[in-house]
Write an enzyme that holds these catalytic residues in place. Structure first.
Site, PDB file in Angstrom:
ATOM      1  N   ARG A   1       0.837  -1.210   0.000  1.00  0.00           N
ATOM      2  CA  ARG A   1       0.000   0.000   0.000  1.00  0.00           C
ATOM      3  C   ARG A   1       0.870   1.258   0.000  1.00  0.00           C
ATOM      4  NH1 ARG A   1      -1.625   1.840   4.604  1.00  0.00           N
ATOM      5  NH2 ARG A   1      -2.345  -0.147   5.443  1.00  0.00           N
TER       6      ARG A   1
ATOM      7  N   LYS B   1      -6.902   6.012 -19.549  1.00  0.00           N
ATOM      8  CA  LYS B   1      -7.081   6.529 -20.902  1.00  0.00           C
ATOM      9  C   LYS B   1      -5.778   6.403 -21.692  1.00  0.00           C
ATOM     10  CE  LYS B   1     -10.967   7.401 -18.868  1.00  0.00           C
ATOM     11  NZ  LYS B   1     -11.298   8.682 -18.239  1.00  0.00           N
TER      12      LYS B   1
ATOM     13  N   ASP C   1      -5.895  18.421 -14.442  1.00  0.00           N
ATOM     14  CA  ASP C   1      -6.220  17.065 -14.893  1.00  0.00           C
ATOM     15  C   ASP C   1      -5.775  16.997 -16.356  1.00  0.00           C
ATOM     16  OD1 ASP C   1      -7.408  14.793 -15.983  1.00  0.00           O
ATOM     17  OD2 ASP C   1      -9.186  14.920 -14.712  1.00  0.00           O
TER      18      ASP C   1
ATOM     19  N   TYR D   1     -14.723  16.779 -16.025  1.00  0.00           N
ATOM     20  CA  TYR D   1     -15.139  15.378 -16.072  1.00  0.00           C
ATOM     21  C   TYR D   1     -16.279  15.130 -15.074  1.00  0.00           C
ATOM     22  CZ  TYR D   1     -14.848  10.320 -15.669  1.00  0.00           C
ATOM     23  OH  TYR D   1     -15.149   8.984 -15.637  1.00  0.00           O
TER      24      TYR D   1
HETATM   25  C1  LIG Z   1     -11.855   9.073 -16.962  1.00  0.00           C
HETATM   26  C2  LIG Z   1     -11.452  10.370 -16.386  1.00  0.00           C
HETATM   27  C3  LIG Z   1     -11.299  10.532 -15.003  1.00  0.00           C
HETATM   28  C4  LIG Z   1     -11.585   9.420 -14.015  1.00  0.00           C
HETATM   29  O1  LIG Z   1     -10.743   8.322 -14.206  1.00  0.00           O
HETATM   30  P1  LIG Z   1     -11.143   6.804 -13.843  1.00  0.00           P
HETATM   31  O2  LIG Z   1      -9.902   6.074 -14.208  1.00  0.00           O
HETATM   32  O3  LIG Z   1     -12.336   6.458 -14.686  1.00  0.00           O
HETATM   33  O4  LIG Z   1     -11.464   6.758 -12.398  1.00  0.00           O
HETATM   34  C5  LIG Z   1     -10.884  11.774 -14.532  1.00  0.00           C
HETATM   35  N1  LIG Z   1     -10.669  12.810 -15.368  1.00  0.00           N
HETATM   36  C6  LIG Z   1     -10.823  12.680 -16.708  1.00  0.00           C
HETATM   37  C7  LIG Z   1     -10.568  13.854 -17.585  1.00  0.00           C
HETATM   38  C8  LIG Z   1     -11.224  11.466 -17.264  1.00  0.00           C
HETATM   39  O5  LIG Z   1     -11.389  11.358 -18.587  1.00  0.00           O
END
Ligand SMILES: *Cc1c(COP(=O)(O)O)cnc(C)c1O
Length: 381
Positions: A47, A196, A171, A99
């Site tokens: 962890r 992604k 982000d 998001y």
């Molecule tokens: C998908 C996404 C998230 C969240 O990510 P997860 O891996 O689905 O928890 C946060 N910010 C953006 C811009 C995203 O596309």
């Protein structure tokens, strides 16, 4: 400094000296033994730290130009980690088209702990300046936005944050460090959903928090360990395998997305196309200034009700009707009926989303095949 494509492969200088394994070994072990009291090899419990995950963390820190990275179980876990830097009474400024999961987390979870969130149009930095309060502690930036691909001027907003000693977090999921490097534009914290582009193969969920200041490095390591947000070594190993081809994938995603955007932009049945690299994008100058490529996401509007959308989607062969993005395979979806249903109808309209808005994540297939597929789909409606 080695170039990004090289850093994606050699971003960590940790080598396996046990068997000289070329690729990073997977260490699923939850715990690590001590050679004697107080003496181990730098890891005690997964962890808090894991050798496989650490190689991925080194690689992402190197790609973003940060001093530390913690990989988390999901992208949302990364957002949770950053929001735990806040305390009751704090105020946060963010976009009105961030998001959906981040919006939900802020609006429905963290707001219960006496933290106030302002969701506003951040395309104009002056809106951010006007919203500043004495207790503003964090500005949360997401650019380009989803699904309308509007841009936020990272440098202008981090400058406002710096003047007031407020944290600025970005982000960076949509661009990946290959096309956008927020630390060079003044950010303090970068968050990714590695689900992604960074993993890039749609076979794992994960996230990352990258920092470039010793106090934040330490605090994020503390929070992610204390809250148990860190990523499984199995998942980290998969993301590590994916990220090594980030440069080549991003180049290919962007080249094909540009062709698709140009194709859609001249199609008589397409009312508007949204892509930061199109000359018609209202922020093309900002796109050229803060991004080194325009990414693999394209949105467009057609005149269609639900039935027509269904006909269009069903006619497609390569574009799978699915949420998410950033994988080798092309995906298509309806923000109005799918990804953005957690927003009220009015909020969707305010953000520019229409029932006929379609979002595409352009994969690695040949551009001509994808264009032929769209051409066929559009001919059915
Ligand atoms: C998908 C996404 C998230 C969240 O990510 P997860 O891996 O689905 O928890 C946060 N910010 C953006 C811009 C995203 O596309």
């Amino acid at each position: 400094m080695p170039r990004p494509a090289t850093r994606a492969v050699h971003g960590s200088d940790r080598k396996d000296t046990t068997f000289n394994s070329v690729m990073t070994p997977l260490y699923p072990s939850s715990t690590f033994y001590f050679d004697r009291l107080g003496e181990n090899k730098g890891f005690d419990y997964t962890r808090s730290g894991n050798p496989t995950r650490r190689v991925l963390e080194d690689t992402l820190a190197s790609l973003e130009g940060g001093s530390a990275c913690v990989c988390t179980a999901t992208g949302m876990a990364a957002v949770v980690g950053v929001l735990h830097l806040l305390k009751p009474g704090d105020h946060v400024i963010t976009g009105n088209d961030i998001y959906g999961g981040s919006y939900r987390l802020m609006h429905e979870v963290f707001s219960r702990y006496d933290i106030r969130f302002d969701f506003l149009d951040m395309t104009d930095p002056e809106n951010v300046r006007s919203a500043l309060a004495d207790n503003t502690a964090l500005i949360w930036i997401e650019t380009p936005s989803n699904p309308m691909l509007r841009l936020v001027d990272i440098q202008a907003i981090t400058a406002i944050a710096r003047e007031r000693q407020i944290l600025a977090a970005v982000d960076n999921t949509f661009m990946s460090p290959y096309f956008q490097r927020p630390f060079e534009l003044g950010a303090d914290i970068i968050v990714h959903s590695t689900t992604k582009y960074i993993n890039g193969h749609s076979d794992v969920v994960g996230g990352a928090i990258i920092t470039n200041r010793p106090d934040l490095d330490e605090r994020i390591a503390f929070i992610t360990n204390a809250c148990g947000l860190t990523e499984s070594p199995w998942d980290a190993w998969l993301v590590l395998r994916g990220v090594q081809s980030l440069a080549q994938r991003m180049e290919a995603h962007a080249a094909t997305a540009a062709k698709i955007a140009m194709y859609l932009n001249q199609h008589p049945k397409v009312k508007q196309t949204y892509y930061p690299g199109l000359e018609s994008h209202p922020q093309i100058d900002l796109a050229r200034k803060q991004m080194s490529g325009f990414g693999g996401m394209v949105s467009f509007d057609i005149e269609a009700d639900k039935g027509k959308l269904d006909t269009f989607f069903s006619a497609l062969r390569y574009f799978k009707l699915a949420e998410s993005l950033g994988g080798v395979e092309s995906l298509i979806e309806s923000p109005w009926y799918m990804s953005h249903t957690s927003m009220s109808e009015q909020a969707r309209r305010d953000a520019g989303i229409k029932p006929g808005t379609i979002r595409v994540s352009v994969g690695l297939e040949h551009a001509d095949d994808l264009i032929e597929d769209l051409e066929h789909g559009l001919s059915t409606i």
